[in-house]
Design a protein around this motif. Structure first.
Motif: not given
Length: 232
Positions: A64-83, A105-112
Motif C-alpha cells: 500500500e505504501e510503496t507498491a512493492l510486492d513483499g510476497e517473494p521477499m524473505h521477511l523475517e521478524q527483527l524485534s518488537a519495539y514497545g517503549a 525496482p523503484d517504489p511508488e508512494p500510496g496510502s498515507d
C-alpha cells in the motif's frame, strides 16, 4: 508504585528493507503524509487490522505504501519495539521485519505516504520518525553480524554474481575495504558458499569474470570475521 492495570495498546508493523545500490547500503523509506511526523522520512509500516496475521499485514503495508510486492521477499521478524512514548498517538507496540532484496525496482508512494524512495542508510540515519532510527540500526547490525557467520551476502546479489560482487557487498555493509586476494580465496575455499555456473561476465573493458551462484549452504565454516578481515 507501578500500576497493575493492563495496558491497552495497538499493534503496528514496520519494515526495514535493505539493498545495495550505487555502492551504498540503502533502505526503503517513505515520507509521511499525515500527522504525526508529517513530511518526515520513516520506514514503511502501519497498523495491524482485525483478523489479520502479522506477516500478511507487513506485506499489505509494504504494497500500500510503496507498491512493492513483499510476497517473494524473505521477511523475517527483527524485534518488537514497545517503549511507552514511542508513538504520540498512544501506546503502540511495533513488530519490525527485515528483508534483503537484490536490484529492487523503484517504489511508488500510496496510502498515507507522500513519497517513497531508496535512501542511503548513512544519509537517512538520525532523521527517521518514531523510533525508526533504532529499528534501522538493529537491522543493519543484524545484517553485518550475519555476514560473518552465514552466506547472506548472496541475497544481495541475485541469481548469479562474481566474487567481486560478493566482496563489494561485504565492503559496503561493513564500511571497510577488504584485501581482494585474501577475500576471494576465503570465499572460493569455503564449501557451500558459492559454486561456478560455467559462465562468465564479459565487461566492456577488462577481463571476463567467472559467474557464480549460491552454493546451497547457509552457515559459513569457517566464518569471515569483521575483526579478522584484512584491509586493502
Amino acid at each position: 508504585m507501578t500500576s497493575r492495570e493492563h495496558a491497552v495498546l495497538r499493534l503496528a508493523l514496520d519494515l526495514a528493507i535493505l539493498t545495495v545500490r550505487d555502492n551504498a547500503l540503502q533502505v526503503l523509506t517513505i515520507t509521511r503524509g499525515n500527522a504525526p511526523f508529517r513530511s518526515r522520512p520513516a520506514l514503511p509500516g502501519g497498523f495491524l487490522r482485525d483478523g489479520e496475521d502479522l506477516l500478511a499485514a507487513a506485506v499489505r503495508e509494504l504494497r500500500e505504501e510503496t507498491a512493492l510486492d513483499g510476497e517473494p521477499m524473505h521477511l523475517e521478524q527483527l524485534s518488537a519495539y514497545g517503549a511507552p512514548e514511542r508513538d504520540p498517538r498512544g501506546r503502540v507496540v511495533s513488530v519490525a521485519y527485515l528483508a534483503i532484496v537484490p536490484d529492487p525496482p523503484d517504489p511508488e508512494p500510496g496510502s498515507d505516504a507522500a513519497s517513497a524512495a531508496w535512501m542511503p542508510v548513512a544519509r537517512v540515519r538520525g532523521r527517521l520518525a518514531f523510533d525508526h532510527d533504532q529499528i534501522l540500526d538493529d537491522a543493519v547490525e543484524r545484517v553485518r553480524s550475519r555476514l560473518e557467520f552465514t552466506t547472506l551476502a548472496t541475497a544481495f546479489c541475485g541469481s548469479t554474481f562474481t566474487i567481486g560482487d560478493i566482496r563489494n557487498v561485504y565492503e559496503v555493509v561493513w564500511g571497510r575495504a577488504l584485501d581482494p586476494r585474501n577475500f576471494n580465496r576465503k570465499v572460493i575455499n569455503t564449501v557451500g558458499f558459492v559454486e561456478p555456473t560455467g559462465q562468465k561476465r564479459i565487461p566492456h573493458l577488462g577481463r571476463p569474470a567467472v559467474l557464480y551462484r549460491h552454493g546451497g549452504q547457509k552457515a559459513l565454516n569457517p566464518p569471515i570475521l569483521r575483526s579478522h578481515a584484512a584491509a586493502a
